[in-house]
Design a protein around this motif. Structure first.
Motif, PDB file in Angstrom:
ATOM      1  N   TYR A   1       0.833  -1.193   0.000  1.00  0.00           N
ATOM      2  CA  TYR A   1       0.000   0.000   0.000  1.00  0.00           C
ATOM      3  C   TYR A   1       0.872   1.250   0.000  1.00  0.00           C
ATOM      4  N   PHE A   2       0.286   2.352  -0.480  1.00  0.00           N
ATOM      5  CA  PHE A   2       1.013   3.605  -0.647  1.00  0.00           C
ATOM      6  C   PHE A   2       0.089   4.769  -0.303  1.00  0.00           C
ATOM      7  N   TRP A   3       0.672   5.813   0.293  1.00  0.00           N
ATOM      8  CA  TRP A   3      -0.036   7.072   0.465  1.00  0.00           C
ATOM      9  C   TRP A   3       0.433   7.996  -0.656  1.00  0.00           C
ATOM     10  N   ILE A   4      -0.472   8.354  -1.564  1.00  0.00           N
ATOM     11  CA  ILE A   4      -0.109   9.121  -2.752  1.00  0.00           C
ATOM     12  C   ILE A   4      -0.752  10.499  -2.688  1.00  0.00           C
ATOM     13  N   ASP A   5       0.044  11.520  -2.925  1.00  0.00           N
ATOM     14  CA  ASP A   5      -0.435  12.901  -2.901  1.00  0.00           C
ATOM     15  C   ASP A   5      -1.517  13.084  -3.961  1.00  0.00           C
ATOM     16  N   LEU A   6      -2.612  13.715  -3.595  1.00  0.00           N
ATOM     17  CA  LEU A   6      -3.715  13.913  -4.534  1.00  0.00           C
ATOM     18  C   LEU A   6      -3.284  14.716  -5.750  1.00  0.00           C
ATOM     19  N   LYS A   7      -2.346  15.640  -5.578  1.00  0.00           N
ATOM     20  CA  LYS A   7      -1.886  16.452  -6.700  1.00  0.00           C
ATOM     21  C   LYS A   7      -1.076  15.627  -7.697  1.00  0.00           C
ATOM     22  N   GLU A   8      -0.520  14.502  -7.242  1.00  0.00           N
ATOM     23  CA  GLU A   8       0.316  13.667  -8.099  1.00  0.00           C
ATOM     24  C   GLU A   8      -0.433  12.442  -8.625  1.00  0.00           C
TER      25      GLU A   8
END
Length: 301
Positions: A270-277
């Protein structure tokens, strides 16, 4: 007194607009014609309807033949392109379709087209040659990009393909403007970032299913869940037996509140991904739709 009558015209050609949402901008695929007929003109995907085909089957075939792309969502555009064929002195009517894709690598048919570009709506309108094409792409942009498309316009897959349908439940967890996603290892969305979640097993409630999926996939629990949206998506892929499978999903999408730290190792990374990216990554159809209609506008609680 004349009785009410309904007339119909069987189409012999189609038009299809292919759209990819990337870098927070919807981009339209235009391809440039080569050969003897209208060389150098830019257009959407077009083509004739073969004997025994429906218009939607022809549109799917032409998209794959002319671009090599497989739609993740495919709609009837609720529009008809009308144009005059000067060489034949005929007026033609072409039903219009809309295909959303998550990949931008195009494989052209070299006998028909020699270049392609992914363009924002204003540049796409300027590039198209005919006023009717400009009118139709404007309709598509208004009804399918700026608005959430009507699910009644989703096109069912051809009956000849193997079809798998599944109803599942998925969770949207947001933390510091980042979204929790898993990396799928297999299936129709292998290699893409997807929402934690999955199918609802027999005898489970929706909440029980989502809590089980979060525990299995990422080893996390949560305090509460709030319904955010109902989504549907269709993906064509090749399974391990070499069969073409049409995978149709209906997803109950919930916003997750008060997510716990991992209590155990989950089945998926799992990953936490920036919404802008987010739009820069390979994402599943549900994540693509959520980004288009909710995430980029912070349309959640």
């Amino acid at each position: 007194m004349l009785k009410n009558k309904t007339s119909s015209i069987a189409p012999y050609c189609i038009s299809a607009f292919v759209i990819c949402i990337t870098d927070q901008v919807p981009r339209y695929l235009l391809i440039r014609r080569c050969g003897h007929y209208l060389p150098g003109t830019w257009q959407m995907v077009t083509g004739g309807i073969d004997e025994g085909e429906t218009a939607s089957e022809a549109a799917l075939r032409e998209i794959e033949e002319e671009t090599g792309l497989i739609p993740s969502r495919f709609y009837c555009a609720d529009a008809v392109e009308t144009f005059y064929i000067q060489a034949r002195d005929h007026i033609a009517f072409a039903p219009v379709f809309v295909a959303f894709v998550t990949e931008m690598t195009v494989r052209l048919s070299p006998e028909e087209h020699d270049a392609y570009e992914w363009l924002p709506i204003n540049e796409a309108i300027d590039r198209l040659a005919w006023s009717e094409q400009k009118r139709v792409i404007s309709h598509v942009h208004e009804q399918f990009v700026l608005k959430k498309p009507n699910d009644l316009l989703l096109v069912n897959p051809p009956a000849s393909k193997k079809t798998i349908s599944r109803t599942g439940v998925y969770g949207v967890a947001i933390r510091n403007n980042q979204i929790l996603l898993v990396k799928q290892r297999k299936g129709p969305h292998a290699g893409k970032f997807d929402l934690p979640g999955g199918g609802i097993e027999s005898g489970e409630s929706v909440e029980e299913a989502l809590r089980r999926e979060f525990n299995e996939e990422v080893g996390m629990a949560f305090e509460s869940m709030l319904l955010l949206d109902n989504l549907s998506a269709a993906t064509n892929y090749t399974n391990k037996n070499g069969e073409t499978v049409h995978f149709h999903q209906i997803g109950l999408i919930y916003q997750i509140k008060e997510l716990s730290a991992p209590r155990q190792e989950g089945e998926l990374s799992y990953f936490w991904i920036d919404l802008k990216e987010l739009s820069k990554h390979p994402i599943s159809p549900f994540v693509e739709q959520l980004y288009t209609y909710h995430l980029k506008n912070r349309n959640f609680g």
